[in-house]
Design an enzyme around this catalytic site. Structure first.
Site, short mmCIF file in Angstrom:
data_model
loop_
_atom_site.label_atom_id
_atom_site.label_comp_id
_atom_site.label_asym_id
_atom_site.label_seq_id
_atom_site.Cartn_x
_atom_site.Cartn_y
_atom_site.Cartn_z
CG ASP A 67 7.32 3.98 20.09
OD1 ASP A 67 6.57 3.76 19.12
OD2 ASP A 67 8.30 4.75 20.05
CB SER A 74 -5.52 6.22 7.18
OG SER A 74 -5.85 7.50 6.73
CE1 TYR A 116 -2.40 9.05 5.89
CE2 TYR A 116 -2.24 6.69 5.59
CZ TYR A 116 -2.32 7.78 6.41
OH TYR A 116 -2.30 7.61 7.76
#
Length: 190
Positions: A92, A171, A184
């Protein structure tokens, strides 16, 4: 009027002959620098699945995912494309210790680290004004931001010694905002 034509007929070709070499030298120099850059930095991985492109270039892979079982198919395809040695690590990236673990496992298995590709990301489709509990969005920052930071911090000493690279896959939300993906950008209502 005829004297102006005579002057231009004489001066323009002369000026052109003088300016072309002067302007051509910087142009050719820039083209030379760009071709050297292209030869040295020939990695064009745009629009390609990164793991498979690395395999095509002869890389040995260490694949990391929080759900280790998701990587089996990727590892098998990488092996079929020619990578003789692919390892799968469950980690993770939002946890510091897991990031240290995947870097250590990679080093123990391969003996070196040449590239680190940070491409883990999650999102939550909700407008900022609808978030009542900020703790609901902290996992996004933990994975998308801190996940890249933690892995990079543990990899840097090994990447320095191998003259390796860090690749960060970001992204498209930063430059092509999609409604309801407010982590974002923030949409302000007037």
């Amino acid at each position: 009027m005829s004297s102006i034509h005579k002057l231009l007929n004489f001066s323009l070709p002369l000026i052109t002959l003088i300016l072309i070499p002067i302007l051509m030298l910087p142009y050719l120099f820039v083209k030379l620098l760009l071709s050297v850059k292209k030869a040295v930095c020939s990695e064009n991985l745009a629009r390609k699945q990164l793991a498979y492109e690395y395999v095509r270039r002869g890389a040995l892979l260490s694949l990391v995912d929080i759900r280790k079982d998701n990587l089996g198919a990727v590892a098998n395809k990488a092996r079929s494309l020619g990578s003789p040695n692919v390892i799968i690590i469950g980690a993770d990236v939002s946890k510091v210790q897991d990031c240290k673990q995947f870097v250590d496992e990679t080093l123990n298995h391969f003996g070196r680290l040449d590239h680190l590709v940070n491409n883990a990301g999650i999102c939550r489709g909700e407008a900022v004004e609808n978030v009542d509990d900020v703790s609901l969005v902290t996992p996004i920052m933990d994975v998308n931001f801190w996940g890249a930071v933690y892995g990079t911090l543990f990899a840097i000493p090994h990447l320095k010694s191998s003259k390796g690279k860090v690749v960060v896959v970001a992204s498209a939300g930063g430059w092509f905002p999609v409604p309801r993906f407010s982590i974002y950008y923030v949409r302000v209502r007037h």
